[in-house]
Design an enzyme around this catalytic site. Structure first.
Site, short mmCIF file in Angstrom:
data_model
loop_
_atom_site.label_atom_id
_atom_site.label_comp_id
_atom_site.label_asym_id
_atom_site.label_seq_id
_atom_site.Cartn_x
_atom_site.Cartn_y
_atom_site.Cartn_z
N HIS A 362 0.83 -1.21 0.00
CA HIS A 362 0.00 0.00 0.00
C HIS A 362 0.86 1.25 0.00
O HIS A 362 2.07 1.20 0.19
CB HIS A 362 -1.02 -0.03 1.12
CG HIS A 362 -0.53 0.22 2.51
ND1 HIS A 362 -0.60 1.46 3.11
CD2 HIS A 362 0.00 -0.60 3.45
CE1 HIS A 362 -0.15 1.38 4.35
NE2 HIS A 362 0.23 0.15 4.59
N ASP A 372 6.18 2.42 7.22
CA ASP A 372 4.83 1.94 6.93
C ASP A 372 4.09 2.94 6.06
O ASP A 372 3.57 3.93 6.57
CB ASP A 372 4.09 1.71 8.25
CG ASP A 372 2.68 1.18 8.05
OD1 ASP A 372 2.30 0.87 6.92
OD2 ASP A 372 1.95 1.08 9.06
N GLU A 409 -5.20 1.52 2.86
CA GLU A 409 -5.01 0.31 3.67
C GLU A 409 -5.20 0.64 5.13
O GLU A 409 -5.75 -0.13 5.91
CB GLU A 409 -3.60 -0.27 3.41
CG GLU A 409 -3.35 -1.62 4.07
CD GLU A 409 -2.74 -1.52 5.46
OE1 GLU A 409 -2.51 -2.58 6.07
OE2 GLU A 409 -2.52 -0.42 5.98
N GLU A 410 -4.70 1.83 5.52
CA GLU A 410 -4.72 2.20 6.94
C GLU A 410 -6.12 2.31 7.51
O GLU A 410 -6.34 2.12 8.70
CB GLU A 410 -3.97 3.52 7.15
CG GLU A 410 -2.49 3.46 6.80
CD GLU A 410 -1.69 2.57 7.74
OE1 GLU A 410 -2.28 1.99 8.67
OE2 GLU A 410 -0.47 2.44 7.54
N ASP A 438 4.12 -4.98 3.19
CA ASP A 438 3.55 -3.74 3.71
C ASP A 438 4.74 -2.87 4.11
O ASP A 438 5.35 -2.19 3.29
CB ASP A 438 2.63 -4.09 4.89
CG ASP A 438 1.87 -2.90 5.44
OD1 ASP A 438 2.43 -1.80 5.46
OD2 ASP A 438 0.71 -3.06 5.86
N HIS A 499 3.24 4.53 13.07
CA HIS A 499 2.06 5.42 12.94
C HIS A 499 2.21 6.76 13.65
O HIS A 499 1.21 7.39 13.99
CB HIS A 499 0.79 4.72 13.45
CG HIS A 499 0.26 3.68 12.49
ND1 HIS A 499 -1.00 3.13 12.62
CD2 HIS A 499 0.80 3.11 11.40
CE1 HIS A 499 -1.19 2.25 11.64
NE2 HIS A 499 -0.10 2.23 10.89
#
Ligand SMILES: *[C@@H]1O[C@H](CO)[C@@H](O)[C@H](O)[C@H]1NC(C)=O
Ligand SMILES: *[C@@H]1O[C@H](CO)[C@@H](O)[C@H](O)[C@H]1NC(C)=O
Ligand SMILES: *[C@@H]1O[C@H](CO)[C@@H](O)[C@H](O)[C@H]1NC(C)=O
Ligand SMILES: *[C@@H]1O[C@H](CO)[C@@H](O)[C@H](O)[C@H]1NC(C)=O
Length: 697
Positions: A362, A372, A409-410, A438, A499
């Site tokens: 993604h 990420d 995706e998140e 990922d 994140h």
């Protein structure tokens, strides 16, 4: 949202080295001569073809680094302009190699914060102090200016509302943590639950709080778990004001189109209907930093929490509450339809264009997304450049290779889910395998999870193989919805700034992958798997490992239902059938081999196609139309996410759900539903056995 460090599914120990060992035994000459032939057969895996070695030699760390730098210049969450620009960047890079590339847009329900406030008073009536809810940059941070574009810290899809109530400490926010609170007489009803990240999916943390009666939830990052050493930028740990942002949706895909694709003009739930789903958190919630979390725990009173609920050195003593601390949490979210874009690029196969090997990663990120997910995107683009160079040297893939770069995706694996739903029947009839990356790189160590028929293929490259049951990334729709053999890979198990604002290029350059060699390593393994799956005449699938996993799962169930009115013989019988099917396909392959060694001019393409189709479709047979009980989107009955933690992997998830329910109620009716689930998995295993053996009853 790949799994974070401590939620990584349990990994099995490294498989023993196998074939190489044979060459270590010196043999007497005569015996050695006699063994020569079979020894050659033992080394069954063919030497990497010319193109495979060429592919491995073409890796470029500079290319990966340049793509990563470009992709992570700005925060780029789904639905935002910066992410649309990133889609164009990826599409341009892929088309520049001459691969036909397109964007697939979908209109889906996303969620952004409009207003957030959180204040704390040490006791009812006392003055309240408001938290800043801001992640601070550091002196000299090259990304300080761009940080201003980041979405404020929030939990996507949290309910809008305002709650002022006493705080209760709930440890990791698992069901067992609430059970402990109840046992200690701590009543959570109407309170603000304060839980820490690290053991279960954040959507489950909020759901468990709601189920326990909490009116709101606050999730913080405990220094003990995320800053064991130095904090960024001096070390890889989470800084004091770092906040883990993320989704709290427990479903998959666009919430307005559950079970079907968000195609233009399609049937849709209203936003209000979608937000009323049980997969939504349903209460207001906010994520906070380690510093703010400690400030709250400092003033929660009541009984001292047990040892394993405590923080690290220097943390205050954590107590259960409730109160006297009062938290006043106000959250207003914007749940709005937004456009997302997948990028799809196709390298058409020469001999079997109708067979697909799909590689996916993604693009959308909560902030800069250096780990990420764009370490994976950079690896994908680096790999694409190598494929182009191979083409120039004459390589033509036997089967079609599709490169996918997913969006949103998140929020809930949204881009991949919508595309798989939209193309379900085509993908289910043509896809050989799905290979997901990922976060490609977060530190040392190779990690992979796979459906078991791909184990052997992965073994050379991997040290540890887990299973693809959890719902952590874009493989979910492929395995769990349509039953495509899949792999998920990364280097490094997890990382502390996950994140947060600090997941940026500087973090990767300093700590994640200073010379970008790990990026190249991931691209090498990823591409090599694609080449083998695309080019080898017989699909390199080995179902023996699958049978072993089915047996291990059955033994686990056996232990858990000991003394209960549950009969496992249908399951054992179906596994036996499956093993017989493996023997049959093996002997067909041997016969084919022998046939060819005597008559090499007689290749037998229809027989090869028949065997390949059976190898491909066997995984599909583990899916069932009705899906898991109460979770109909999850069609795969062997692997699926645990009902109690979306990141957790379960073998036979439906049986697991039923056993957990039965143990809670322990009435004969509920053990009957365990028996029903045993019959269901036995039936799909029997179906798989028939497909693999190519036999009708
Ligand atoms: C918890 O508090 C709520 C509301 O104050 C009350 O209705 C409920 O009965 C209490 N539960 C227990 C187990 O005491
Ligand atoms: C909670 O905070 C909001 C927003 O700052 C404020 O309007 C409200 O009066 C506060 N509620 C209480 C009970 O203090
Ligand atoms: C919600 O988001 C939409 C789409 O981005 C935007 O047009 C709208 O202004 C936002 N609403 C609020 C209240 O911020
Ligand atoms: C790529 O690797 C070379 C040799 O190991 C190294 O000198 C170079 O700095 C690396 N490039 C990047 C961007 O790290």
């Amino acid at each position: 949202m790949p799994r974070e460090d401590s939620t990584q599914a349990p990994l099995l120990p490294a498989p023993p080295p196998r074939r190489a060992a044979a060459s270590l035994h010196p043999l007497p000459l005569l015996v050695a001569a006699a063994f020569a032939v079979s020894y050659h057969l033992l080394l069954a895996a063919p030497p990497p073809s010319h193109y495979q070695s060429l592919f491995l030699s073409l890796g470029s760390n500079d290319t990966a680094a340049a793509h990563l730098r470009a992709l992570t210049a700005r925060p780029h969450p789904a639905g935002m302009e910066a992410n649309a620009l990133a889609a164009n960047y990826v599409a341009a890079a892929l088309s520049s190699h001459g691969f036909p590339t397109r964007l697939t847009p979908y209109s889906v329900l996303l969620s952004y914060p409009i207003h957030r406030s959180l204040s704390l008073s040490a006791a009812p009536g006392r003055d309240a102090a408001a938290f800043a809810l801001r992640q601070e940059t550091y002196p000299g941070d090259p990304y300080a200016a761009a940080s201003a574009e980041a979405v404020p810290t929030f939990l996507a899809y949290a309910a809008s509302g305002s709650v002022a109530a006493e705080a209760v400490y709930a440890n990791y926010g698992r069901a067992e943590d609430y059970a402990y609170l109840a046992a200690r007489g701590v009543n959570v009803t109407g309170k603000v639950a304060v839980a820490r990240y690290g053991k279960v999916y954040r959507g489950d943390i909020v759901k468990n709080a709601r189920d326990a009666g909490a009116a709101a939830a606050v999730i913080y990052t405990d220094f003990k778990d995320y800053t064991p050493g130095k904090a960024f930028p001096d070390g890889p740990g989470m800084p004091p004001t770092g906040v883990q942002v993320g989704s709290t949706f427990k479903g998959v895909g666009d919430p307005t189109t559950p079970m079907w694709a968000s195609s233009e003009g399609c049937e849709r739930l209203s936003v209000a209907e979608a937000m009323a789903s049980d997969d939504m958190p349903g209460i207001p919630a906010l994520p906070v930093s380690g510093r703010d979390g400690e400030a709250i725990l400092q003033v929660i009173g009541g009984e001292v929490a047990p040892e394993d609920w405590q923080g690290g050195d220097g943390a205050p003593v954590y107590r259960l509450g409730p109160g006297p601390a009062v938290l006043n949490l106000t959250y207003t979210g914007n749940e709005t339809m937004a456009t997302i874009q997948n990028v799809i690029s196709v390298i058409e196969g020469e001999e079997e264009p109708e067979r697909y090997i799909i590689l996916g990663n993604h693009r959308d990120a909560w902030t800069f997304g250096a780990v990420d997910p764009n370490s994976g995107t950079a690896a994908l683009l680096e790999l694409a450049q190598r494929f182009r160079k191979l083409q120039k040297k004459g390589w033509k893939p036997r089967r079609t290779i599709i490169l996918c770069n997913w969006d949103a995706e998140e929020y809930g694996l949204t881009g991949s889910t919508e595309w798989v739903e939209e193309n379900r029947a085509m993908l289910a009839s043509r896809t050989i395998a799905y290979l997901n990356v990922d976060s490609a790189v977060a530190g040392p160590g190779f990690y992979a999870s796979a459906t078991p028929q791909l184990d052997e293929l992965l073994q050379d490259a991997s040290k540890q193989i887990g299973r693809l049951g959890g719902g952590g990334s874009d493989y979910s729709a492929f395995v769990q919805h349509i039953g495509v053999p899949s792999v998920d890979m990364s280097i490094g198990p997890g990382y502390a700034v996950y994140h947060s604002l600090y997941d940026d290029f500087t973090w990767i350059e300093k700590f994640g992958d200073p010379l970008f060699r790990r990026h190249v390593a991931v691209a090498s393994i990823w591409g090599l798997l694609a080449l083998k799956l695309s080019d080898e005449e017989i699909l390199p699938f080995n179902y023996t490992c699958y049978a072993r996993e089915l047996e291990n799962g059955a033994m686990d169930i056996n232990k858990r239902v000991l003394g209960m009115p549950v009969n496992l013989s249908p399951l054992y019988k179906s596994i036996k059938e499956f093993k017989r099917a493996i023997l049959k396909v093996d002997s067909e392959l041997k016969a084919l081999e022998t046939w060819r060694s005597w008559a090499p001019w007689r290749n037998n393409p229809l027989k090869v196609k028949d065997i390949n189709d059976r190898l491909m479709m066997t995984e599909r047979a583990f899916t069932e139309r009705e899906g898991l009980s109460g979770r109909p989107w999850y069609k795969h009955l062997i692997y699926g996410p645990s009902l109690y933690n979306d990141y957790g992997a379960e073998v036979y998830p439906g049986v697991d759900d039923a056993i957990q329910r039965a143990k809670r109620t322990n009435i004969s009716e509920s053990w009957k539903s365990v028996q029903h689930e045993i019959h269901r998995i036995s039936r799909v295993i029997n179906q798989a056995a028939l497909v693999l053996s190519g036999r009708l009853t």
